[in-house]
Design a protein around this motif. Structure first.
Motif, PDB file in Angstrom:
ATOM      1  N   PRO A  67       0.813  -1.222   0.000  1.00  0.00           N
ATOM      2  CA  PRO A  67       0.000   0.000   0.000  1.00  0.00           C
ATOM      3  C   PRO A  67       0.850   1.278   0.000  1.00  0.00           C
ATOM      4  CG  PRO A  67      -0.098  -1.098   2.158  1.00  0.00           C
ATOM      5  CD  PRO A  67       0.860  -1.881   1.294  1.00  0.00           C
ATOM      6  N   GLY A  68       0.177   2.404  -0.178  1.00  0.00           N
ATOM      7  CA  GLY A  68       0.884   3.668  -0.377  1.00  0.00           C
ATOM      8  C   GLY A  68       1.687   4.133   0.823  1.00  0.00           C
ATOM      9  N   HIS A  69       1.403   3.638   2.013  1.00  0.00           N
ATOM     10  CA  HIS A  69       2.183   4.106   3.177  1.00  0.00           C
ATOM     11  C   HIS A  69       3.583   3.494   3.205  1.00  0.00           C
ATOM     12  CE1 HIS A  69       1.685   0.292   5.311  1.00  0.00           C
ATOM     13  NE2 HIS A  69       0.358   0.371   5.206  1.00  0.00           N
ATOM     14  N   LYS A 111      -1.001   9.046  13.756  1.00  0.00           N
ATOM     15  CA  LYS A 111      -2.057   8.404  14.547  1.00  0.00           C
ATOM     16  C   LYS A 111      -2.274   6.952  14.132  1.00  0.00           C
ATOM     17  CE  LYS A 111      -4.932  11.447  16.988  1.00  0.00           C
ATOM     18  NZ  LYS A 111      -6.276  11.875  17.308  1.00  0.00           N
ATOM     19  N   LEU A 112      -2.134   6.687  12.846  1.00  0.00           N
ATOM     20  CA  LEU A 112      -2.282   5.305  12.372  1.00  0.00           C
ATOM     21  C   LEU A 112      -1.136   4.454  12.920  1.00  0.00           C
ATOM     22  CD1 LEU A 112      -3.744   3.232  10.596  1.00  0.00           C
ATOM     23  CD2 LEU A 112      -2.309   3.963   8.684  1.00  0.00           C
ATOM     24  N   ARG A 113       0.054   5.046  12.907  1.00  0.00           N
ATOM     25  CA  ARG A 113       1.227   4.336  13.443  1.00  0.00           C
ATOM     26  C   ARG A 113       1.004   3.999  14.925  1.00  0.00           C
ATOM     27  NH1 ARG A 113       6.027   5.008  11.027  1.00  0.00           N
ATOM     28  NH2 ARG A 113       5.408   7.030  10.228  1.00  0.00           N
ATOM     29  N   GLU A 114       0.450   4.997  15.637  1.00  0.00           N
ATOM     30  CA  GLU A 114       0.195   4.794  17.071  1.00  0.00           C
ATOM     31  C   GLU A 114      -0.831   3.673  17.268  1.00  0.00           C
ATOM     32  OE1 GLU A 114      -1.089   8.385  19.042  1.00  0.00           O
ATOM     33  OE2 GLU A 114      -1.866   7.196  20.722  1.00  0.00           O
ATOM     34  N   LEU A 115      -1.828   3.659  16.403  1.00  0.00           N
ATOM     35  CA  LEU A 115      -2.908   2.675  16.548  1.00  0.00           C
ATOM     36  C   LEU A 115      -2.428   1.255  16.265  1.00  0.00           C
ATOM     37  CD1 LEU A 115      -5.985   2.178  16.958  1.00  0.00           C
ATOM     38  CD2 LEU A 115      -6.201   2.359  14.481  1.00  0.00           C
ATOM     39  N   GLY A 140       0.832   0.224  15.214  1.00  0.00           N
ATOM     40  CA  GLY A 140       2.229  -0.117  15.536  1.00  0.00           C
ATOM     41  C   GLY A 140       3.071  -0.349  14.295  1.00  0.00           C
ATOM     42  N   GLU A 141       4.339  -0.039  14.452  1.00  0.00           N
ATOM     43  CA  GLU A 141       5.307  -0.136  13.355  1.00  0.00           C
ATOM     44  C   GLU A 141       5.388  -1.582  12.812  1.00  0.00           C
ATOM     45  OE1 GLU A 141       6.888   2.886  12.951  1.00  0.00           O
ATOM     46  OE2 GLU A 141       7.621   2.096  11.046  1.00  0.00           O
ATOM     47  N   ALA A 142       5.436  -2.526  13.732  1.00  0.00           N
ATOM     48  CA  ALA A 142       5.647  -3.927  13.332  1.00  0.00           C
ATOM     49  C   ALA A 142       4.528  -4.404  12.413  1.00  0.00           C
ATOM     50  CB  ALA A 142       5.727  -4.807  14.569  1.00  0.00           C
ATOM     51  N   CYS A 143       3.347  -3.939  12.693  1.00  0.00           N
ATOM     52  CA  CYS A 143       2.199  -4.353  11.889  1.00  0.00           C
ATOM     53  C   CYS A 143       2.240  -3.689  10.511  1.00  0.00           C
ATOM     54  CB  CYS A 143       0.934  -3.986  12.663  1.00  0.00           C
ATOM     55  SG  CYS A 143      -0.537  -4.562  11.890  1.00  0.00           S
ATOM     56  N   LEU A 144       2.575  -2.386  10.485  1.00  0.00           N
ATOM     57  CA  LEU A 144       2.635  -1.683   9.202  1.00  0.00           C
ATOM     58  C   LEU A 144       3.711  -2.283   8.290  1.00  0.00           C
ATOM     59  CD1 LEU A 144       2.162   1.963  10.500  1.00  0.00           C
ATOM     60  CD2 LEU A 144       0.559   0.684   9.075  1.00  0.00           C
ATOM     61  N   GLN A 145       4.750  -2.805   8.891  1.00  0.00           N
ATOM     62  CA  GLN A 145       5.849  -3.366   8.078  1.00  0.00           C
ATOM     63  C   GLN A 145       5.454  -4.650   7.343  1.00  0.00           C
ATOM     64  OE1 GLN A 145       8.942  -3.762  10.933  1.00  0.00           O
ATOM     65  NE2 GLN A 145       9.616  -1.622  10.720  1.00  0.00           N
ATOM     66  N   VAL A 146       4.343  -5.238   7.750  1.00  0.00           N
ATOM     67  CA  VAL A 146       3.866  -6.421   7.007  1.00  0.00           C
ATOM     68  C   VAL A 146       2.435  -6.202   6.520  1.00  0.00           C
ATOM     69  CG1 VAL A 146       5.385  -8.223   7.879  1.00  0.00           C
ATOM     70  CG2 VAL A 146       3.415  -7.522   9.234  1.00  0.00           C
ATOM     71  N   ASP A 147       2.051  -4.942   6.365  1.00  0.00           N
ATOM     72  CA  ASP A 147       0.738  -4.663   5.773  1.00  0.00           C
ATOM     73  C   ASP A 147       0.888  -4.749   4.260  1.00  0.00           C
ATOM     74  OD1 ASP A 147      -1.812  -3.900   5.164  1.00  0.00           O
ATOM     75  OD2 ASP A 147      -1.369  -1.752   5.312  1.00  0.00           O
ATOM     76  N   LEU A 148       0.698  -5.971   3.767  1.00  0.00           N
ATOM     77  CA  LEU A 148       0.954  -6.271   2.354  1.00  0.00           C
ATOM     78  C   LEU A 148      -0.246  -6.954   1.751  1.00  0.00           C
ATOM     79  CD1 LEU A 148       4.271  -8.118   3.126  1.00  0.00           C
ATOM     80  CD2 LEU A 148       4.132  -5.841   2.114  1.00  0.00           C
ATOM     81  N   ALA A 149      -0.405  -6.815   0.447  1.00  0.00           N
ATOM     82  CA  ALA A 149      -1.360  -7.679  -0.238  1.00  0.00           C
ATOM     83  C   ALA A 149      -0.647  -9.010  -0.453  1.00  0.00           C
ATOM     84  CB  ALA A 149      -1.767  -7.072  -1.561  1.00  0.00           C
TER      85      ALA A 149
END
Ligand SMILES: Cc1ncc(COP(=O)(O)O)c(C=O)c1O
Length: 489
Positions: free
Chosen positions: A28-30, A39-43, A45-54
């Motif tokens: 995704p674009g982030h 705020k999304l990062r806070e909600l 967490g970094e670890a989760c965003l790092q594997v937010d993949l299709a």
């Protein structure tokens, strides 16, 4: 050869993607969190965003194509006793859609329980198939739907030999399981597939003290929501199927049509993890949950004014087995509706429930709960009972329980034809004799009184007038006050 159920091929691939630290030129674009708003990062967490993949592309390289997903699905098929498993990212809802679209096209008949989840009626609107309903009894004390019987299914099959499949919902929201082996044998004797909406039974296969699971009972396919009672992330589910009576290639095509083309890798990985956890530890984990739930059931039964649905429900028509980890609790004898009990638990004790309706609350107990959690619940209920001053709950409930939903009458048009036909909103009193263009489901008991294409009778109008007068909550129609109904023009 059996798979080593200890391994989690898809989850491991997602983890290794994160470890490797790619420079991402994909969705995704982030970009793995680097561009994410604070705020999304806070909600999440970094670890989760790092594997937010299709799911595909990024996690697997193109040399592997989608091999890993298929492998993870094979592990799951074996774990749940199926020939084929599909991971789903839009819940059991999308699995029900795929199955219904596979099994009946426009004008074809399918046998469905009247208490089916709304995803099945939606699927019939998509497919153009005609429902033929089997109506479970409603428990007179609790106001909840029981389950369909073998005799009902057999009688419906005799009346509708043209039916192409039998659908059953089991267990129900309250944990009431139908006689699945008996219904499977009945459907198979008629030469047609038997499909179970087992959204509330992802755990059954893994613990012998729980009701028999659909695949063991002989179902040709079922859907289970891995997010409801085991460790799948919200929206995760699996569709399980056998090849004997189903065209698995066609089913696969339908699954592709009903899923996002960008399934969340985390959702897939969580199914892998949930499957591993259940195959390795399911029996002991669920034995613990059963013990916690049964302890709470006993304590609640000892609190004056409270009732908790228990094994006595096995005496009721259509209930072959009971999942003791589902707690349905009534405080009507204290004068509290289910909504009031929910609010008291939430506001005063920070206890959150699964669902509430005018009559009762439903709570899920799983291996994620400890005895301490159950003690918090029981103490909160004790405190609420001690404080209760006896409102009008019992009288209102008695009114609802006296209201018996009218039986299904006639399907004049297919749900699809009625849904897409020109329609008008008429005052309820003028609707008798017309054809409904919408779904109307009062709670309790949560069984549709009307679906699109059904004849509206004088009896239906009378029931809905009463339902509106006693303020039953209604799902489905445009006008939730029930002053008007949308009918085919
Ligand atoms: C019986 C039944 N089937 C299907 C579903 C849909 O499941 P999901 O929320 O996983 O899409 C539900 C949801 O509550 C359900 O109760």
């Amino acid at each position: 050869m059996p798979h080593d159920q200890e391994t989690t091929p898809y989850l491991d691939a997602v983890l290794s993607y994160r470890r490797r630290g790619f420079t991402p030129f994909h969705t995704p674009g982030h970009k793995l969190g680097r561009g994410a708003p604070e705020k999304l990062r806070e909600l999440v967490g970094e670890a989760c965003l790092q594997v937010d993949l299709a799911m595909a592309g990024a996690v697997e390289d193109t040399r592997e194509s989608t091999g890993l997903i298929h492998l993870a699905e094979e592990y799951a098929a074996e774990a749940w006793g199926a020939d084929r498993c599909h991971f789903l990212v839009n819940g059991s809802t999308s699995g029900v859609h795929a199955l219904a679209l596979t099994l009946a096209g426009p004008g074809e008949t399918v046998i469905v329980p009247r208490n089916a989840h709304k995803s099945l009626l939606a699927a019939l609107i998509y497919s153009g198939a005609m429902p033929c309903y089997v109506e479970p009894e409603v428990d007179a004390d609790w106001g909840i739907p029981l389950n369909v019987t073998v005799a009902q299914v057999a009688a419906t099959l005799r009346e509708h030999p043209e039916a192409t499949a039998v659908f059953v919902t089991s267990p129900t929201y309250n944990g009431l399981a139908a006689d699945l082996p008996g219904i499977a044998a009945t459907a198979h004797a008629a030469g047609i597939p038997f499909i179970v909406d087992q959204a509330w039974g992802p755990h059954l296969r893994f613990c012998p003290e729980l009701p028999v699971d659909a695949m063991t009972a002989g179902a040709d396919a079922c859907v289970v929501s891995t997010h409801k009672l085991i460790s799948g992330l919200t929206q995760s589910a699996v569709l399980l199927a056998r090849s004997e009576r189903l065209n698995l290639r066609r089913l696969e095509g339908m699954v592709k049509m009903t899923q996002s083309t960008s399934p969340q890798a985390l959702i897939y990985a969580s199914i892998d993890a949930a499957r591993q956890q259940m195959t390795l530890h399911g029996a002991e984990l669920w034995r613990g949950a059963i013990a916690c739930a049964e302890w709470a059931r006993g304590e609640i039964a000892g609190i004056a004014g409270l009732r908790c649905l228990g094994h006595e429900v096995l005496d009721a028509e259509g209930v072959a087995e009971f999942d003791p980890t589902r707690l349905t609790i009534s405080a009507l004898d204290l004068g509290l509706s289910g909504f009031e009990l929910e609010m008291a638990l939430r506001d005063r004790h920070a206890v959150a429930v699964e669902a509430a309706d005018p009559l009762a609350i439903i709570l899920n107990v799983t291996f994620g709960d400890s005895m301490d959690d159950l003690r918090v619940l029981v103490e909160a209920l004790r405190a609420i009972a001690a404080r209760a001053e006896g409102g009008g709950g019992r009288e209102a409930a008695a009114q609802w329980l006296r209201l018996r939903p009218p039986s299904f009458t006639r399907q004049i048009l297919s749900p699809r034809d009625a849904f897409f036909a020109p329609s008008v909103a008429l005052p309820l009193a003028e609707c008798a004799g017309r054809v409904s263009a919408e779904i109307v489901t009062p709670y309790p008991p949560g069984i549709p009184v009307l679906g699109p294409g059904e004849e509206i009778t004088v009896e239906t109008v009378g029931y809905l007038e009463h339902a509106a007068a006693v303020h039953l909550k209604v799902h489905g129609p445009e006008d939730l006050s029930l002053r008007t109904l949308r009918v085919v023009a």
